[in-house]
Design an enzyme around this catalytic site. Structure first.
Site, mmCIF file in Angstrom:
data_model
loop_
_atom_site.group_PDB
_atom_site.id
_atom_site.type_symbol
_atom_site.label_atom_id
_atom_site.label_comp_id
_atom_site.label_asym_id
_atom_site.label_seq_id
_atom_site.Cartn_x
_atom_site.Cartn_y
_atom_site.Cartn_z
ATOM 1 C CD GLU B 61 2.776 0.608 -7.483
ATOM 2 O OE1 GLU B 61 3.144 -0.169 -8.564
ATOM 3 O OE2 GLU B 61 2.938 0.014 -6.372
ATOM 4 C CG HIS B 130 9.751 0.960 1.859
ATOM 5 N ND1 HIS B 130 10.209 0.703 0.676
ATOM 6 C CD2 HIS B 130 8.702 0.334 2.135
ATOM 7 C CE1 HIS B 130 9.464 -0.358 0.176
ATOM 8 N NE2 HIS B 130 8.557 -0.773 1.219
#
Lengths: 320, 346
Positions: B61, B130
Site C-alpha cells: 500500500e 477494518h
C-alpha cells in the site's frame, strides 16, 4: 577513450556544482541561507555520470541531497540560489528550500527529505511510460539508508514484477546521518540484497565519473535487450557533515582519510587528473573557473537582492 | 435519463464512463480485478478495458500510493482502490509527505490528479482494523480533497468529478451504502465542495457525514410524526468545505446537531461545530451537539458494537434533548439492522 571536449564538459558540470557548494559554505555562517543544506561534495560524479548517459525526456527523482542533481540537470544557478535564499524567484518560489528542488521542465520530477519516499513515485513514472507504450527512461537516486525502508522492497518488487524501464541508483556513502553501515545492515551486502530481485545490477566506486558512465552504459545495454529494471550501486565519500557546511571528522564517529586518500575520493580532482593526461590546458581550466565564479557571484548577488514572496503567496499553489 | 441503481452500480458506472472518456484513467489496487471486484464496484472493467487499465498489485500500500503519484505526475489519472480505509495508514507517508504537498513544494510547477478510493467497513465483527473512517485526518492535510458521497447520484457524479479534478481526491465509501438504491442521471454533475439539503425542516439541522445520512433520515421520519422537523444536510465534501449552505441552514433552524461517522474527540465534527458556532453565534438557540463513535477502538462483538456506533436512536434522543421534548416512544419502530442487508463476512 573519452575526448577532451567531453571530459571538459563533464568537468565543467562537476565544477559548477562544487563551486556553488563552496559558495554556500562561504556565506552560510552569515545566516543568509536559512534552510538546512545537505551538500553533495564527494557525490557529484554519480548524478553527473548517470545523467550524461540518459536520453532526453528521462524522468529523474532524487533525495534531499539533490544539489548536484538539480544543478547538473538545470544549470539554473540563479534559481538555485534564489531558492536557498527563500526568494520568490527561487526554483520553488521559496516554498521548497534546499531539500525539495524540482524542475519538471527538464525531467527532475520530485525530490524528498523523507528517506526512500521518491522510490515508489519513480516506479509510478516508469509505469506511466509502460502504460503509454513509450520507451522512456526513469532514474531514481537514493542513499543506502533508503534500502532499510520498507518501501524499498515494495518498489523493487513492483518494478521487477512489471519489468519497468527504471534505473535505481544507490548513492552509498556508508552513513545514515551518523550511523555507519555495520550498525544498520542485517544483510550481507547491498549487492546481496538486490540479488533476489529480477533485475540487472552492478556496483562500482562512484568518484570517477568515467567509471560511473561505463557502468551506466553497460546496464542500459542490458535493459534495452530485456525489459527489466537496473540497479546501480556507487560508493562515495561524504566530505562534510550530514547537514551543514562543515567537516565533522573531529567528532570521532568516522575516521578522516589521509590527504592522499581524500584526493583520490574527490570526483573533481580525479577528473582533473584525467584531463591533464588528455592534454587539457591549465589556462582553459582557469578560464572555466573564472567564468563559473563570476556567474555564481552574480547569482548570489541577485538572490540577496531579490524580494521574498508576498504574504499573499502563503496559501497559493496548495491546490489547482 | 434517470434510472434507479445501487450505490455500487453508480460507482462502477462513474469509473466506466471516465475510462471511456479518457485513456489516461486507470484503476488499480489489491483485489481490484479478482472475482469479487471490490464488492462489485470494479465489475466488468477488466473485460472492457483490459488488465493494463484495471490491475491488481502486490501487497504494497505504501508503494502503491507513491506509484499513483508518479503516474499522475507523468500525466495519467490513477484511481487507487483500498478495500478498507484502515489500509490507507500504510500509505500515509506518501499521502502526507508527497501527495498533499508536492504541488506546493514545487512552487506550482506540478499537480497530482490522483483519486484514492477506500471503503469503510462495519458489522459482522469487522473490529478495530477494518472499520476506521479517518476522513478527518485526511481533511487535515492542506492540498487534499476529501469526498464522502452517501447517495447513488452523488457517488456517480462526485466520483466523475474526482477523476477530473486536477488535485488529489480521497474518496471514501461506506460498505453499507453499497446496497442503497436511488435515481441516477448520467448527465447530472455535482461539484466537489458543496453540501446538500437531503430533507428540509425548520426545527433542527443535522449535519451528516456518509452513513449518518441514512440514520438521520430515519430519525427525521420518526420525529416528523410528532411534528418535529429535522433538516438533514449531507456535508458530502469535507475538503473543501462548503460553509455557506451549512450556515444558512443553521441560521434558519437555530439548532445544530453534528452526526459524524468517526471518533468525536479531535474529529471533523469539532470543525463543523466551530464553523457553526462562529458563523451562527447569534442565531443558535442551544449549544451545538455532536455524536460519533465511542472513544474506543471498534469492538468485534455485536452488543458492544451497537453501543460504539451512533444511530437513528442516538440522533432522536439528542434532538429531543436539544428541543426540550420528552422521549418519543420508539417501541414498534423499525430501525436499520444490518442483518437485513449485510450478512458479512466482509
Amino acid at each position: 577513450m573519452p575526448s577532451l571536449n567531453e571530459t571538459m564538459d563533464l568537468y565543467r558540470r562537476i565544477l559548477l556544482i562544487r563551486m556553488c557548494e563552496e559558495k554556500i559554505r562561504e556565506v552560510y555562517p552569515g545566516d543568509e541561507i536559512k534552510s538546512p543544506v545537505h551538500l553533495s561534495i564527494g557525490q557529484e560524479a554519480i548524478p553527473v555520470g548517470v545523467c550524461h548517459c540518459m536520453p532526453r525526456g528521462t524522468r529523474y527523482f532524487g533525495t534531499y541531497r539533490n544539489h548536484a542533481l538539480y544543478l547538473n540537470l538545470t544549470n539554473d544557478v540563479e534559481g538555485f540560489f534564489c531558492e536557498l535564499y527563500g526568494k520568490a524567484s527561487g526554483a520553488g518560489r521559496g516554498k521548497a528550500g534546499s531539500m525539495h528542488l524540482m524542475a519538471p521542465e527538464v525531467g527532475l520530477m520530485a525530490t524528498s527529505a523523507v528517506v526512500g519516499t521518491t522510490l515508489p513515485v519513480a516506479v509510478g513514472a516508469a509505469l506511466a511510460c509502460q502504460y503509454q507504450g513509450g520507451d522512456g527512461w526513469t532514474v531514481v537516486f537514493f542513499g543506502d539508508g533508503a534500502m532499510e525502508e520498507g518501501v524499498f522492497g515494495e518498489s523493487m518488487n513492483f518494478a521487477c514484477l512489471r519489468g519497468l524501464r527504471i534505473l535505481f541508483v544507490c548513492e552509498d556513502n556508508g552513513l545514515a546521518i551518523h550511523a555507519p553501515a555495520k550498525d544498520r545492515r542485517g544483510y550481507r551486502s547491498v549487492m546481496d540484497l538486490t540479488q533476489a530481485f529480477d533485475c540487472y545490477a552492478a556496483s562500482a566506486e562512484g568518484q570517477d565519473v568515467f567509471k560511473v558512465i561505463e557502468k551506466t552504459r553497460k546496464i542500459m545495454e542490458g535493459m534495452e535487450q530485456a525489459p527489466k529494471p537496473g540497479f546501480l550501486h556507487f560508493t562515495y565519500h561524504r566530505f562534510l557533515e550530514h547537514v551543514g557546511v562543515n567537516e565533522d571528522y573531529q567528532h570521532g564517529y568516522r575516521k578522516r582519510p589521509s590527504d592522499q586518500e581524500l584526493r583520490q575520493l574527490d570526483p573533481a580532482q580525479v577528473l582533473s587528473g584525467q584531463m591533464a593526461r588528455l592534454g587539457g590546458v591549465e589556462a582553459d581550466l582557469e578560464k572555466m573557473r573564472n567564468e563559473l565564479k563570476e556567474r555564481i557571484e552574480k547569482s548570489v548577488a541577485q538572490a540577496r537582492a531579490a524580494p521574498f514572496p508576498e504574504p499573499g503567496e502563503l496559501c497559493t499553489e496548495v491546490v489547482l | 435519463m434517470t434510472r434507479t441503481i445501487t450505490y455500487r452500480e453508480a460507482l462502477n458506472l462513474a469509473m466506466r464512463r471516465e475510462m471511456e472518456a479518457d485513456e489516461d484513467v486507470f484503476v488499480y489496487g489489491l483485489d481490484v480485478p479478482d472475482h469479487k471486484r471490490i464488492f462489485g464496484s470494479t465489475k466488468g472493467l477488466v473485460e472492457q478495458f483490459g488488465l493494463n487499465r484495471c490491475f491488481g498489485a502486490p501487497l504494497s500500500e505504501d508503494a502503491l500510493t507513491g506509484i499513483g503519484i508518479g503516474a499522475a505526475l507523468s500525466g495519467l489519472r490513477p484511481i487507487l482502490t483500498h478495500i478498507r480505509t484502515d489500509f490507507m495508514l500504510l500509505g500515509m507517508n506518501q499521502l502526507g509527505n508527497m501527495l498533499s504537498c508536492l504541488r506546493y513544494m514545487s512552487g506550482g510547477k506540478v499537480h497530482v490528479p490522483m483519486v484514492i478510493r477506500s471503503v469503510v467497513g462495519r458489522g459482522w465483527g469487522q473490529s478495530a482494523q477494518h472499520s476506521k473512517s479517518m476522513f478527518g485526518i485526511f481533511a487535515h492535510f492542506p492540498g487534499l480533497r476529501v469526498v464522502l458521497p452517501s447517495r447513488p447520484q452523488d457517488a456517480y457524479s462526485l466520483l466523475r468529478a474526482a477523476v477530473r479534478d486536477p488535485n488529489p481526491v480521497i474518496f471514501i465509501e461506506h460498505r453499507w451504502l453499497y446496497d442503497v438504491e436511488g435515481p441516477v442521471d448520467e448527465q447530472v454533475t455535482v461539484p466537489i465542495g458543496q453540501p446538500v439539503v437531503v430533507r428540509q425542516g425548520k426545527d433542527l439541522t443535522v449535519l451528516c457525514v456518509s452513513w449518518m445520512n441514512v440514520e438521520a433520515l430515519k430519525a427525521a421520519e420518526v420525529l416528523a410524526r410528532r411534528g418535529v422537523e429535522l433538516e438533514v444536510v449531507d456535508v458530502r465534501s469535507l475538503a473543501p468545505l462548503g460553509r455557506d449552505l451549512i450556515v444558512e441552514s443553521v441560521k434558519k433552524t437555530g439548532r445544530c446537531l453534528v452526526a459524524d461517522y468517526d471518533w468525536v474527540f479531535a474529529g471533523f465534527s469539532a470543525e463543523l461545530a466551530a464553523v457553526v458556532g462562529h458563523d451562527c453565534f447569534r442565531e443558535l438557540k442551544c449549544p451545538v451537539e455532536r455524536v460519533g463513535f465511542a472513544h474506543a477502538p471498534c469492538p468485534a462483538t455485536r452488543p458492544l458494537e451497537n453501543l460504539f456506533y451512533p444511530s437513528a436512536v442516538t440522533l432522536i434522543r439528542m434532538a429531543e434533548k436539544m428541543l426540550g421534548l420528552d422521549e418519543t416512544d420508539l417501541s414498534g419502530e423499525n430501525f436499520y439492522s444490518y442483518e437485513n442487508k449485510f450478512k458479512g463476512p466482509f
